[in-house]
Design a protein around this motif. Structure first.
Motif, PDB file in Angstrom:
ATOM      1  N   THR A 148       0.827  -1.230   0.000  1.00 51.78           N
ATOM      2  CA  THR A 148       0.000   0.000   0.000  1.00 51.78           C
ATOM      3  C   THR A 148       0.848   1.260   0.000  1.00 51.78           C
ATOM      4  O   THR A 148       0.401   2.333   0.385  1.00 51.78           O
ATOM      5  CB  THR A 148      -1.022   0.032   1.149  1.00 51.78           C
ATOM      6  N   THR A 149       2.067   1.162  -0.441  1.00 53.03           N
ATOM      7  CA  THR A 149       2.934   2.328  -0.580  1.00 53.03           C
ATOM      8  C   THR A 149       2.534   3.088  -1.827  1.00 53.03           C
ATOM      9  O   THR A 149       2.288   2.488  -2.874  1.00 53.03           O
ATOM     10  CB  THR A 149       4.399   1.888  -0.716  1.00 53.03           C
ATOM     11  N   GLN A 150       2.477   4.398  -1.729  1.00 50.42           N
ATOM     12  CA  GLN A 150       2.193   5.186  -2.915  1.00 50.42           C
ATOM     13  C   GLN A 150       2.963   6.499  -2.903  1.00 50.42           C
ATOM     14  O   GLN A 150       3.338   7.007  -1.852  1.00 50.42           O
ATOM     15  CB  GLN A 150       0.702   5.448  -3.088  1.00 50.42           C
ATOM     16  N   TYR A 151       3.168   7.005  -4.087  1.00 51.52           N
ATOM     17  CA  TYR A 151       3.873   8.262  -4.291  1.00 51.52           C
ATOM     18  C   TYR A 151       3.111   9.105  -5.301  1.00 51.52           C
ATOM     19  O   TYR A 151       2.396   8.570  -6.160  1.00 51.52           O
ATOM     20  CB  TYR A 151       5.292   7.998  -4.805  1.00 51.52           C
ATOM     21  N   TRP A 152       3.295  10.415  -5.181  1.00 52.26           N
ATOM     22  CA  TRP A 152       2.642  11.371  -6.078  1.00 52.26           C
ATOM     23  C   TRP A 152       3.682  12.294  -6.695  1.00 52.26           C
ATOM     24  O   TRP A 152       4.666  12.658  -6.058  1.00 52.26           O
ATOM     25  CB  TRP A 152       1.650  12.234  -5.300  1.00 52.26           C
ATOM     26  N   GLY A 153       3.421  12.682  -7.917  1.00 46.08           N
ATOM     27  CA  GLY A 153       4.189  13.733  -8.535  1.00 46.08           C
ATOM     28  C   GLY A 153       3.619  15.093  -8.166  1.00 46.08           C
ATOM     29  O   GLY A 153       2.529  15.178  -7.581  1.00 46.08           O
ATOM     30  N   PRO A 154       4.328  16.156  -8.501  1.00 49.50           N
ATOM     31  CA  PRO A 154       3.866  17.511  -8.155  1.00 49.50           C
ATOM     32  C   PRO A 154       2.726  18.010  -9.029  1.00 49.50           C
ATOM     33  O   PRO A 154       2.067  18.990  -8.672  1.00 49.50           O
ATOM     34  CB  PRO A 154       5.116  18.368  -8.351  1.00 49.50           C
ATOM     35  N   GLY A 155       2.500  17.356 -10.163  1.00 50.98           N
ATOM     36  CA  GLY A 155       1.406  17.737 -11.036  1.00 50.98           C
ATOM     37  C   GLY A 155       1.855  18.595 -12.209  1.00 50.98           C
ATOM     38  O   GLY A 155       2.878  19.283 -12.155  1.00 50.98           O
TER      39      GLY A 155
END
Length: 117
Positions: free
Chosen positions: A103-110
């Protein structure tokens, strides 16, 4: 620390196309389900599309038939081809990496996508 960097956003006229890219680093890219989300002003972030580690794809109803998600594991990159864009597609588009086993997740800045004449 994992890093996701989106590119390819910009201003496009209605009916036009854009191709977004998201380059991932410092993660085992092939183990992550990769997705694109978007958030329009005053609205909640919503899923646009995702692609599993096995290459299966899912699209939101609003983008089905117009958008196409793909991934290149050799380049640690996920793409979103967007066609027949309309003003309703205007939003900040975010790249997401999600590993179901942990359940690890990462996001970009958009990256901003604006559809306007």
């Amino acid at each position: 620390q994992a890093q996701l960097v989106e590119s390819g956003g910009g201003l496009v006229q209605p009916g036009g196309s854009l191709r977004l890219s998201c380059a991932a680093s410092r993660i085992m890219f092939s183990l992550y389900r990769m997705g694109w989300y978007r958030q329009a002003p005053g609205k909640a972030r919503e899923l646009v599309a995702h692609i599993t580690t096995g290459g299966s794809t899912y699209y939101a109803d609003s983008t089905k038939g117009r958008f196409s998600i793909s991934r290149d594991n050799a380049k640690n990159t996920v793409y979103l081809q967007m066609n027949s864009l309309g003003p309703e597609d205007t939003a900040v588009y975010y790249c997401n990496a999600y590993r179901t086993s942990t359940t690890t997740q990462y996001w970009g800045p958009g990256t901003q996508v604006t559809v306007s004449s």
